[in-house]
Design a protein around this motif. Structure first.
Motif, PDB file in Angstrom:
ATOM      1  N   UNK A 108       0.795  -1.291   0.006  1.00 27.64           N
ATOM      2  CA  UNK A 108      -0.011  -0.136  -0.099  1.00 27.64           C
ATOM      3  C   UNK A 108       0.876   1.028   0.005  1.00 27.64           C
ATOM      4  N   UNK A 109       1.899   1.298   0.861  1.00 26.29           N
ATOM      5  CA  UNK A 109       2.696   2.626   0.714  1.00 26.29           C
ATOM      6  C   UNK A 109       3.415   2.641  -0.155  1.00 26.29           C
ATOM      7  N   UNK A 110       4.048   1.342  -0.920  1.00 31.27           N
ATOM      8  CA  UNK A 110       4.683   1.735  -2.038  1.00 31.27           C
ATOM      9  C   UNK A 110       4.033   2.161  -3.416  1.00 31.27           C
ATOM     10  N   UNK A 111       2.771   1.718  -3.434  1.00 25.93           N
ATOM     11  CA  UNK A 111       1.638   2.258  -4.423  1.00 25.93           C
ATOM     12  C   UNK A 111       1.469   3.565  -4.389  1.00 25.93           C
ATOM     13  N   UNK A 112       1.163   4.274  -2.966  1.00 23.62           N
ATOM     14  CA  UNK A 112       0.830   5.585  -2.895  1.00 23.62           C
ATOM     15  C   UNK A 112       2.164   6.375  -3.113  1.00 23.62           C
ATOM     16  N   UNK A 113       3.183   6.040  -2.921  1.00 25.59           N
ATOM     17  CA  UNK A 113       4.407   6.915  -3.320  1.00 25.59           C
ATOM     18  C   UNK A 113       4.776   6.814  -4.660  1.00 25.59           C
ATOM     19  N   UNK A 115      -0.559  10.821   1.773  1.00 21.26           N
ATOM     20  CA  UNK A 115      -1.597   9.714   2.419  1.00 21.26           C
ATOM     21  C   UNK A 115      -0.487   8.477   2.787  1.00 21.26           C
ATOM     22  N   UNK A 116       0.674   8.123   1.977  1.00 20.10           N
ATOM     23  CA  UNK A 116       1.650   6.815   2.315  1.00 20.10           C
ATOM     24  C   UNK A 116       2.074   7.274   3.787  1.00 20.10           C
ATOM     25  N   UNK A 117       2.325   8.505   4.168  1.00 19.89           N
ATOM     26  CA  UNK A 117       2.782   9.082   5.460  1.00 19.89           C
ATOM     27  C   UNK A 117       1.697   8.648   6.565  1.00 19.89           C
ATOM     28  N   UNK A 118       0.507   8.985   5.894  1.00 15.84           N
ATOM     29  CA  UNK A 118      -0.503   8.795   6.956  1.00 15.84           C
ATOM     30  C   UNK A 118      -0.889   7.362   7.218  1.00 15.84           C
ATOM     31  N   UNK A 119      -0.590   6.241   6.278  1.00 15.78           N
ATOM     32  CA  UNK A 119      -0.944   4.939   6.367  1.00 15.78           C
ATOM     33  C   UNK A 119       0.347   4.318   7.314  1.00 15.78           C
ATOM     34  N   UNK A 120       1.738   5.058   7.161  1.00 20.17           N
ATOM     35  CA  UNK A 120       2.804   4.611   8.170  1.00 20.17           C
ATOM     36  C   UNK A 120       2.562   4.886   9.330  1.00 20.17           C
ATOM     37  N   UNK A 121       1.951   6.013   9.820  1.00 20.19           N
ATOM     38  CA  UNK A 121       1.783   6.394  11.039  1.00 20.19           C
ATOM     39  C   UNK A 121       0.741   5.568  11.751  1.00 20.19           C
ATOM     40  N   UNK A 122      -0.234   5.145  10.967  1.00 19.78           N
ATOM     41  CA  UNK A 122      -1.284   4.473  11.503  1.00 19.78           C
ATOM     42  C   UNK A 122      -1.090   2.938  11.537  1.00 19.78           C
ATOM     43  N   UNK A 123       0.282   2.498  11.210  1.00 19.04           N
ATOM     44  CA  UNK A 123       0.548   0.982  11.298  1.00 19.04           C
ATOM     45  C   UNK A 123       0.545   0.496  12.790  1.00 19.04           C
TER      46      UNK A 123
END
Length: 649
Positions: free
Chosen positions: A345-350, A357-365
């Motif tokens: 997910x993070x790779x796809x967003x980047x 949004x990638x940072x948001x996902x990263x923060x919520x992991x």
């Protein structure tokens, strides 16, 4: 029978042992007195040894207490403690139970110390153990096969048979897996015959191991033959389906699935996920979704791997909205995303430029109980670097180090790239030095990143020094390393050093690639050394390296620049002769050369030829023609011809 031809390199990962993640015990206390304070640093495991200095009347309880101690030490990974514990049992006259011996062998196996496992096994009699059973032999064989010590396995197996210990199905499965992982499939199949002779019937693991090994070697027809000959097992069929999907043989995949159903098996999540992944990889997302729908209709629930494959497929196709829709569906179905899912997910967003949004996902992991790994940080650093946000990349690097996540070579290389983009070359070299001290040696790609950046900034001399220093890190340059230096030297007009690089490449056994030749030919052409460029072209074709449009464009442009339009036109004709499609650059260069010689009629001929081949003139082509016409007086005919061509367009 297993023979001495059982000797090839590889690794076998059978693991019958119980794996535990208990903390390591640093302190040991073997006396009856209370433990000293140094053991307080590890409160998780409390080790209490039996207080008797000689066997008690209840030797069974004493043996069990010692066995429990060995097991705790083994689970904690304290190998020295395990050995001391066994020795303590011997000194106290307590017979070593089989469970303690097995725990010790398993601990040595997990630690990658098969030699210590073997020594402990041969000390079994001295430790007061009963004659080893098949269980002990199996764990010892597993320990040896993990490190692929096949040469040692043979005498142990022979010793087992001489001792009258009959191998069981697990023993045979270990040996079959060892043979298969060393690509000795025929010997593994012979082992099945030996099992049958001994009255030990192969189980689904035996057949699946052989089928999987055949698939790995690309012997899919043989694998399918084994499927037909044996009792149908889902895992064997899944191995064949996965291998066929890997080769994109989708028609055969569906035939195998039909056969599977006809033999009473139902495709499961593994089967469907392999097919979904194959279609996603081929960008056939409609088919991937159709398979998902069929899966649901058949009552087979997609798992986290199925959803992750689809998320990756949609991201790779640039369909961010659909990828996020699949992700939300996965979460709604109650599947907890794995670290692999989060990384996808993070790779796809980047890659699609949505860093926020990638940072948001990263923060919520972490809130969802999933902690970032080195791959997560690597993807984010790469994403910020490619987006030009170098400060953001460095911030992620700082987060990673503060979180105690140890960088791997990929992350270090990404950071070298970030530092180079910020022109912090000294810091980049210091980071490479740090890699060695952190037991993460740089690889060729790391050095190529630094060398490319130095050459791009005109610091070719420094780049050459970096090349010379690679050996210090046990790293060898590859063709790309030399290509970067070639490009740098030719861009500086340093033909002499560029040729030295070419000679060094050949002396080191590195064959020139298409890029090497194109770099050299383009550099020579820019310096007006067309003869040498043609010599290289000849050598290139003798090596059966097909020149591409870039090769021809460089030479055509060089000939036109020196006024040799005839040679340029001949080269344009040769493109067709070697099946290299002519392009707008080649035609524009030739038309420019003709216009410079005031040969407007010939220029118009090539313009029409270009149009007949379906190549549309671009702005550069029209500019060349207009400039050519403007230098002529009374060029009414050609001007009318251009008007006519423009009207037809």
């Amino acid at each position: 029978m297993v023979d001495s031809s059982f000797s090839v390199q590889g690794r076998v990962d059978c693991a019958p042992c119980v794996r535990a993640n208990a903390p390591c015990v640093r302190g040991r206390h073997f006396s009856t007195a209370p433990a000293s304070n140094h053991r307080k640093s590890n409160p998780q495991i409390s080790i209490r040894w039996p207080e008797q200095s000689r066997p008690s009347p209840d030797t069974g309880d004493t043996a069990r207490a010692h066995e429990a101690t060995v097991r705790r030490l083994a689970a904690a990974g304290d190998l020295d403690g395990v050995q001391y514990a066994l020795q303590e049992m011997r000194l106290r006259g307590v017979a070593c139970p089989e469970g303690a011996l097995v725990a010790a062998i398993c601990a040595f196996a997990r630690a990658g110390a098969p030699d210590r496992a073997l020594k402990t096994f041969y000390r079994a009699h001295d430790l007061g153990c009963a004659a080893p059973t098949v269980r002990v032999y199996n764990h010892l064989l597993d320990a040896l096969l993990r490190e692929n010590l096949v040469g040692v396995v043979v005498p142990v197996y022979d010793n087992m048979k001489k001792a009258g210990v009959e191998p069981n199905v697990y023993t045979y499965n270990l040996l079959i897996k060892a043979l298969c992982q060393n690509d000795r499939i025929d010997a593994a199949r012979t082992m099945l015959d030996e099992m049958a002779r001994k009255g030990c019937h192969p189980d689904e693991v035996s057949h699946t191991t052989i089928v999987s090994a055949l698939c790995k070697l690309g012997r899919l027809d043989e694998a399918r033959g084994v499927l037909v000959e044996t009792t149908p097992v889902c895992t064997s069929y899944d191995a064949v389906v996965h291998a066929l999907c890997g080769e994109s043989r989708m028609r055969e995949v569906f035939l195998v699935v039909d056969e599977m159903v006809q033999r009473g098996l139902q495709p499961g999540p593994v089967t469907y996920t392999s097919i979904v992944h194959a279609f996603c990889k081929a960008r056939e997302l409609r088919m991937a979704c159709a398979i998902l729908a069929r899966m649901v209709i058949k009552g087979c629930s997609p798992n986290v791997h199925t959803f992750t494959a689809l998320v990756k497929g949609f991201f790779d196709d640039g369909k961010v909205h659909d990828a996020l829709g699949i992700w939300n569906w996965m979460v709604a179905e109650g599947w907890a995303p794995s670290i692999i899912s989060y990384n996808v997910l993070i790779r796809g967003l980047c890659h699609n430029g949505d860093l926020k949004r990638a940072l948001s996902v990263f923060s919520g992991m972490e809130k969802n109980g999933c902690f970032p790994d080195v791959r997560t940080y690597s993807v984010l650093i790469d994403g910020f670097s490619k987006a030009g946000d170098l400060d953001g990349a460095m911030s992620i690097w700082n987060d990673m180090t503060q979180a105690g996540c140890k960088p791997n070579v990929v992350v270090y290389t990404n950071m070298v790239d970030v530092l180079c983009k910020k022109l912090m070359f000294d810091q980049a070299e210091n980071l490479i030095d740090k890699m060695s001290s952190e037991n993460c040696p740089p690889n060729t790609l790391t050095f190529n990143t630094l060398i490319r950046s130095l050459c791009d900034r005109g610091r070719v001399g420094t780049a050459l020094s970096v090349l010379r220093g690679m050996a210090r890190y046990g790293c060898s340059p590859n063709v790309r390393t030399y290509n970067e230096l070639l490009h740098g030297f030719f861009r500086e007009g340093n033909c002499e050093d560029a040729f030295q690089i070419l000679i060094e490449m050949l002396n080191n056994g590195i064959e020139l690639s298409l890029i090497s030749y194109n770099t050299a030919i383009s550099g020579l052409c820019q310096m007006g050394r067309n003869k040498q460029a043609m010599i290289l072209l000849g050598r290139m074709m003798l090596q059966r390296i097909q020149p591409d449009a870039f090769t021809f464009n460089a030479i055509i442009h060089a000939y036109c620049k020196e006024g040799n339009v005839r040679a340029a036109a001949w080269m344009l004709g040769q493109m067709d002769a070697v099946n290299c499609p002519r392009n707008i650059v080649a035609y524009t260069s030739l038309i420019s050369g003709l216009c410079n010689q005031h040969r407007m009629d010939d220029a118009m001929v090539y313009l029409l030829k270009m149009l007949n081949e379906g190549i549309c003139p671009n702005e550069a082509t029209w500019n060349v023609l207009v400039r050519g016409l403007s230098t002529l007086v009374g060029a009414i005919g050609p001007m009318h011809l251009i008007d006519h061509i423009v009207e037809d367009l």
